[in-house]
Design an enzyme around this catalytic site. Structure first.
Site, short mmCIF file in Angstrom:
data_model
loop_
_atom_site.label_atom_id
_atom_site.label_comp_id
_atom_site.label_asym_id
_atom_site.label_seq_id
_atom_site.Cartn_x
_atom_site.Cartn_y
_atom_site.Cartn_z
N HIS A 49 8.94 1.13 3.53
CA HIS A 49 9.96 1.11 4.58
C HIS A 49 10.83 -0.13 4.35
O HIS A 49 10.62 -0.89 3.39
CB HIS A 49 9.31 1.13 5.97
CG HIS A 49 8.24 0.09 6.17
ND1 HIS A 49 8.50 -1.26 6.17
CD2 HIS A 49 6.90 0.21 6.34
CE1 HIS A 49 7.38 -1.92 6.36
NE2 HIS A 49 6.38 -1.06 6.46
N GLU A 50 11.75 -0.33 5.29
CA GLU A 50 12.72 -1.42 5.14
C GLU A 50 12.04 -2.80 5.06
O GLU A 50 12.56 -3.72 4.42
CB GLU A 50 13.71 -1.34 6.32
CG GLU A 50 14.85 -2.34 6.30
CD GLU A 50 15.71 -2.28 5.04
OE1 GLU A 50 15.95 -1.16 4.53
OE2 GLU A 50 16.14 -3.36 4.56
N MET B 235 0.84 -1.20 0.00
CA MET B 235 0.00 0.00 0.00
C MET B 235 0.88 1.25 0.00
O MET B 235 0.40 2.36 0.24
CB MET B 235 -0.94 0.00 1.20
CG MET B 235 -1.93 -1.18 1.14
SD MET B 235 -3.46 -0.89 2.05
CE MET B 235 -2.83 -0.67 3.70
N GLY B 236 2.16 1.06 -0.24
CA GLY B 236 3.06 2.21 -0.35
C GLY B 236 3.50 2.77 0.99
O GLY B 236 3.36 2.13 2.03
N ASP C 40 1.98 -9.50 8.75
CA ASP C 40 0.54 -9.70 8.58
C ASP C 40 0.28 -11.20 8.44
O ASP C 40 -0.03 -11.70 7.35
CB ASP C 40 0.05 -8.94 7.35
CG ASP C 40 0.34 -7.45 7.46
OD1 ASP C 40 -0.46 -6.74 8.06
OD2 ASP C 40 1.41 -7.00 6.99
N HIS D 260 9.23 -3.51 3.47
CA HIS D 260 8.89 -3.68 2.05
C HIS D 260 10.16 -3.90 1.21
O HIS D 260 10.18 -4.73 0.31
CB HIS D 260 8.19 -2.42 1.51
CG HIS D 260 6.91 -2.05 2.21
ND1 HIS D 260 6.77 -0.89 2.91
CD2 HIS D 260 5.72 -2.68 2.26
CE1 HIS D 260 5.53 -0.81 3.38
NE2 HIS D 260 4.87 -1.88 3.00
N GLN E 222 -3.09 -12.51 7.18
CA GLN E 222 -3.19 -12.21 5.75
C GLN E 222 -2.40 -13.25 4.93
O GLN E 222 -2.89 -13.77 3.92
CB GLN E 222 -2.64 -10.82 5.47
CG GLN E 222 -2.44 -10.49 4.01
CD GLN E 222 -2.02 -9.04 3.82
OE1 GLN E 222 -2.85 -8.16 3.90
NE2 GLN E 222 -0.75 -8.81 3.56
#
Ligand code: AMP
Length: 281
Positions: free
Chosen positions: A34-35, A30-31, A150, A37, A153
């Site tokens: 951060h590190e 979702m943008g 997550d 991602h 998820q």
């Protein structure tokens, strides 16, 4: 770094990459990167030839009164962070193209979504599974990378991919943390300095539970009590849930067996944070 908004354009791009016999790695986000991602992107780059990162704040997975409007967005910053982590292209679609007027098709994984965040955020996972299915259909990745941060998820998406015979592998990577242990999250940007300090109770309580397990504790009730007790000592924290369940089945058990998930969701002020650990016995 090329940023593509149009669905037709990214499809054509992916077709040409495939035409060169390259494998495709995919990191949906979702943008406000951060590190956590970036670590997913680096892993993707190691294992596949071409890495697509999607940036899409998906309205379908936010409930009424949640932070869809306030969710931090900064595409320029994101594109340099993605490039630095080895991404090859960013797909950042518009809401109106993903969900045009009259949109009416949804993907719903049952049972696994009844608990934890699914109970607190009705409809959330239906939004997640629907958008991820659409993104998989558009990007056609060989491997899609998700974070254990997550964990529910991840379990839900694994189940969806198996149940719907999706032609890809889902890879779950460990949670990336700040130096003091706080799980990295785009939502950490909401925290003021006192809240940032208070947010540590989440990681600390999960660590304490892990220490109990290492010392021989197997009773899930005792572990929950430990986590709730420690978070309860933090005046700025309000517990949404604390659960210890089998993983990835997310079934309740009295005693730990095999792989288990200790997960918590906590409001620090108005910010809802989640964290978890997986313990093996
Ligand atoms: P988000 O942008 O928060 O939807 O997250 C996009 C992907 O990055 C999801 O697969 C998350 O699980 C993963 N992710 C988010 N935070 C972290 C973290 N701290 N460590 C590892 N993966 C993460």
């Amino acid at each position: 770094m090329q940023v593509i908004q149009s669905i037709d354009e990214i499809k054509a791009f992916v077709r040409s990459v495939r035409g060169q016999n390259k494998t495709i790695g995919f990191v949906p986000t979702m943008g406000y990167l951060h590190e956590g991602h970036q670590t997913l992107m680096r892993k993707a780059k190691k294992q596949t030839d071409f890495v697509v990162v999607s940036i899409f704040v998906n309205p379908l997975q936010f409930g009424v009164g949640e932070d869809y409007q306030e969710y931090p967005r900064d595409l320029r910053r994101d594109s340099s962070l993605a490039e630095a982590a080895g991404a090859d292209v960013i797909f950042a679609p518009q809401v109106r193209e993903m969900y045009p007027q009259g949109y009416s098709t949804f993907v719903d994984v049952e049972k696994l979504t009844d608990k934890l965040c699914g109970r607190s955020r009705p409809g959330h996972f239906k939004g997640v599974t629907t958008v991820v299915t659409k993104l998989f259909n558009i990007v056609q990745p060989d491997i899609a990378f998700f974070g254990q941060k997550d964990a529910q998820q991840a379990a839900v998406l694994q189940k969806m991919a198996i149940d719907l015979n999706m032609n890809l592998t889902i890879q779950i990577r460990p949670t990336v943390r700040e130096k003091d242990g706080l799980a990295m999250s785009s939502r950490n940007s909401y925290l003021n300095p006192e809240e940032r300090a208070a947010a540590l109770c989440l990681y600390r309580s999960l660590e304490a539970a892990k220490n109990l397990v290492d010392a021989g504790e197997r009773n899930t009730g005792a572990l929950k009590q430990k986590i709730e007790g420690l978070i309860g000592q933090e005046p700025l924290a309000r517990i949404d849930y604390v659960e210890v369940l089998s993983f990835p089945e997310l079934a309740e058990t009295e005693y730990l067996k095999g792989s288990s998930l200790a997960a918590a969701a906590v409001f620090i002020g108005r910010t809802r944070l989640i964290d978890n650990i997986i313990v093996e016995v």
